[in-house]
Motif scaffolding. Structure first.
Motif, mmCIF file in Angstrom:
data_model
loop_
_atom_site.group_PDB
_atom_site.id
_atom_site.type_symbol
_atom_site.label_atom_id
_atom_site.label_comp_id
_atom_site.label_asym_id
_atom_site.label_seq_id
_atom_site.Cartn_x
_atom_site.Cartn_y
_atom_site.Cartn_z
ATOM 1 N N MET A 1 0.841 -1.181 0.000
ATOM 2 C CA MET A 1 0.000 0.000 0.000
ATOM 3 C C MET A 1 0.885 1.241 0.000
ATOM 4 S SD MET A 1 -2.608 1.401 2.907
ATOM 5 C CE MET A 1 -4.057 0.907 2.034
ATOM 6 N N GLU A 2 0.487 2.222 -0.786
ATOM 7 C CA GLU A 2 1.203 3.498 -0.831
ATOM 8 C C GLU A 2 1.000 4.259 0.476
ATOM 9 O OE1 GLU A 2 0.711 7.745 -3.100
ATOM 10 O OE2 GLU A 2 0.109 5.935 -4.167
ATOM 11 N N LYS A 3 2.062 4.863 0.959
ATOM 12 C CA LYS A 3 2.005 5.652 2.196
ATOM 13 C C LYS A 3 1.183 6.916 1.943
ATOM 14 C CE LYS A 3 5.212 7.620 5.503
ATOM 15 N NZ LYS A 3 6.634 7.790 5.810
ATOM 16 N N ILE A 4 0.223 7.187 2.822
ATOM 17 C CA ILE A 4 -0.658 8.350 2.690
ATOM 18 C C ILE A 4 -0.214 9.410 3.689
ATOM 19 C CG2 ILE A 4 -3.042 9.174 2.796
ATOM 20 C CD1 ILE A 4 -2.505 7.036 0.617
ATOM 21 N N ASN A 5 -0.127 10.653 3.246
ATOM 22 C CA ASN A 5 0.250 11.753 4.121
ATOM 23 C C ASN A 5 -0.960 12.608 4.466
ATOM 24 O OD1 ASN A 5 3.107 11.277 4.177
ATOM 25 N ND2 ASN A 5 3.190 11.998 2.068
ATOM 26 N N PRO A 6 -0.930 13.269 5.623
ATOM 27 C CA PRO A 6 -2.011 14.205 5.967
ATOM 28 C C PRO A 6 -2.154 15.286 4.889
ATOM 29 C CG PRO A 6 -0.716 13.702 7.900
ATOM 30 C CD PRO A 6 0.011 13.098 6.730
ATOM 31 N N GLY A 7 -3.399 15.744 4.716
ATOM 32 C CA GLY A 7 -3.691 16.726 3.681
ATOM 33 C C GLY A 7 -4.128 16.098 2.371
ATOM 34 N N ARG A 8 -4.386 14.799 2.386
ATOM 35 C CA ARG A 8 -4.756 14.063 1.168
ATOM 36 C C ARG A 8 -6.027 13.248 1.388
ATOM 37 N NH1 ARG A 8 -1.489 14.860 -3.364
ATOM 38 N NH2 ARG A 8 -2.353 12.906 -3.996
ATOM 39 N N PHE A 9 -6.711 12.972 0.306
ATOM 40 C CA PHE A 9 -7.848 12.046 0.292
ATOM 41 C C PHE A 9 -7.293 10.668 -0.039
ATOM 42 C CE2 PHE A 9 -9.679 16.129 -0.794
ATOM 43 C CZ PHE A 9 -10.840 16.166 -0.041
ATOM 44 N N ALA A 10 -7.940 9.624 0.473
ATOM 45 C CA ALA A 10 -7.484 8.267 0.187
ATOM 46 C C ALA A 10 -8.620 7.278 0.379
ATOM 47 C CB ALA A 10 -6.324 7.902 1.107
ATOM 48 N N LYS A 11 -8.541 6.169 -0.336
ATOM 49 C CA LYS A 11 -9.463 5.055 -0.152
ATOM 50 C C LYS A 11 -8.722 4.026 0.698
ATOM 51 C CE LYS A 11 -12.321 1.809 -2.744
ATOM 52 N NZ LYS A 11 -12.648 1.318 -4.096
ATOM 53 N N LEU A 12 -9.217 3.813 1.932
ATOM 54 C CA LEU A 12 -8.531 2.954 2.886
ATOM 55 C C LEU A 12 -9.448 1.851 3.398
ATOM 56 C CD1 LEU A 12 -6.762 5.754 4.970
ATOM 57 C CD2 LEU A 12 -5.836 4.459 3.045
ATOM 58 N N ARG A 13 -8.837 0.763 3.879
ATOM 59 C CA ARG A 13 -9.571 -0.390 4.388
ATOM 60 C C ARG A 13 -9.710 -0.303 5.909
ATOM 61 N NH1 ARG A 13 -7.928 -5.240 6.245
ATOM 62 N NH2 ARG A 13 -5.788 -4.787 5.649
ATOM 63 N N VAL A 14 -10.911 -0.567 6.396
ATOM 64 C CA VAL A 14 -11.184 -0.591 7.826
ATOM 65 C C VAL A 14 -10.625 -1.897 8.397
ATOM 66 C CG1 VAL A 14 -12.980 -0.561 9.602
ATOM 67 C CG2 VAL A 14 -13.296 0.761 7.491
ATOM 68 N N VAL A 15 -9.771 -1.787 9.433
ATOM 69 C CA VAL A 15 -9.168 -2.983 10.019
ATOM 70 C C VAL A 15 -9.726 -3.296 11.409
ATOM 71 C CG1 VAL A 15 -7.053 -2.880 8.653
ATOM 72 C CG2 VAL A 15 -7.161 -1.688 10.847
ATOM 73 N N ALA A 16 -10.376 -2.322 12.052
ATOM 74 C CA ALA A 16 -10.969 -2.558 13.372
ATOM 75 C C ALA A 16 -11.998 -1.477 13.662
ATOM 76 C CB ALA A 16 -9.898 -2.560 14.456
ATOM 77 N N THR A 17 -12.982 -1.830 14.488
ATOM 78 C CA THR A 17 -13.974 -0.845 14.929
ATOM 79 C C THR A 17 -14.131 -0.946 16.439
ATOM 80 O OG1 THR A 17 -15.817 -2.370 14.558
ATOM 81 C CG2 THR A 17 -15.258 -0.878 12.749
ATOM 82 N N GLN A 18 -14.445 0.191 17.052
ATOM 83 C CA GLN A 18 -14.718 0.277 18.479
ATOM 84 C C GLN A 18 -15.829 1.297 18.673
ATOM 85 O OE1 GLN A 18 -11.072 1.400 20.453
ATOM 86 N NE2 GLN A 18 -10.167 -0.622 20.214
ATOM 87 N N ARG A 19 -16.288 1.449 19.905
ATOM 88 C CA ARG A 19 -17.338 2.436 20.199
ATOM 89 C C ARG A 19 -16.899 3.855 19.863
ATOM 90 N NH1 ARG A 19 -20.180 2.403 25.851
ATOM 91 N NH2 ARG A 19 -21.243 4.118 24.855
#
Length: 89
Positions: A1-19
């Motif tokens: 996966m390409e490294k994403i930097n702040p200030g950018r839009f990206a399509k990312l995969r959810v790996v965990a959820t919490q409350r």
């Protein structure tokens, strides 16, 4: 996966959820936090979502699904035939 930097839009995969929110794979050693208040809908593990990556008030990289806050509508700086990056959602 390409490294994403702040200030950018990206399509990312959810790996965990919490409350309190979800965690996304963004190509870094630690997952990217998506706070519940920054979600526009509930997300589930394995889902791919489009987010904007920004620094929160504490300076930590954070994700938001509230894309309308970050979309730039001013096209006055663009020139004809200029190359641009697009993310169609």
């Amino acid at each position: 996966m390409e490294k994403i930097n702040p200030g950018r839009f990206a399509k990312l995969r959810v790996v965990a959820t919490q409350r309190i929110g979800a965690y996304l794979d963004w190509g870094q050693p630690e997952e990217l936090f998506l706070p519940f208040k920054e979600q526009t809908e509930l997300v589930s593990v394995g889902e791919q979502i489009v987010v904007f990556v920004f620094h929160d008030a504490s300076g930590h990289p954070t994700a938001s699904m509230r894309l309308d806050r970050y979309i730039e509508c001013d096209t006055s700086a663009l020139r004809e035939q200029q190359k641009v990056d697009l993310l169609i959602i």
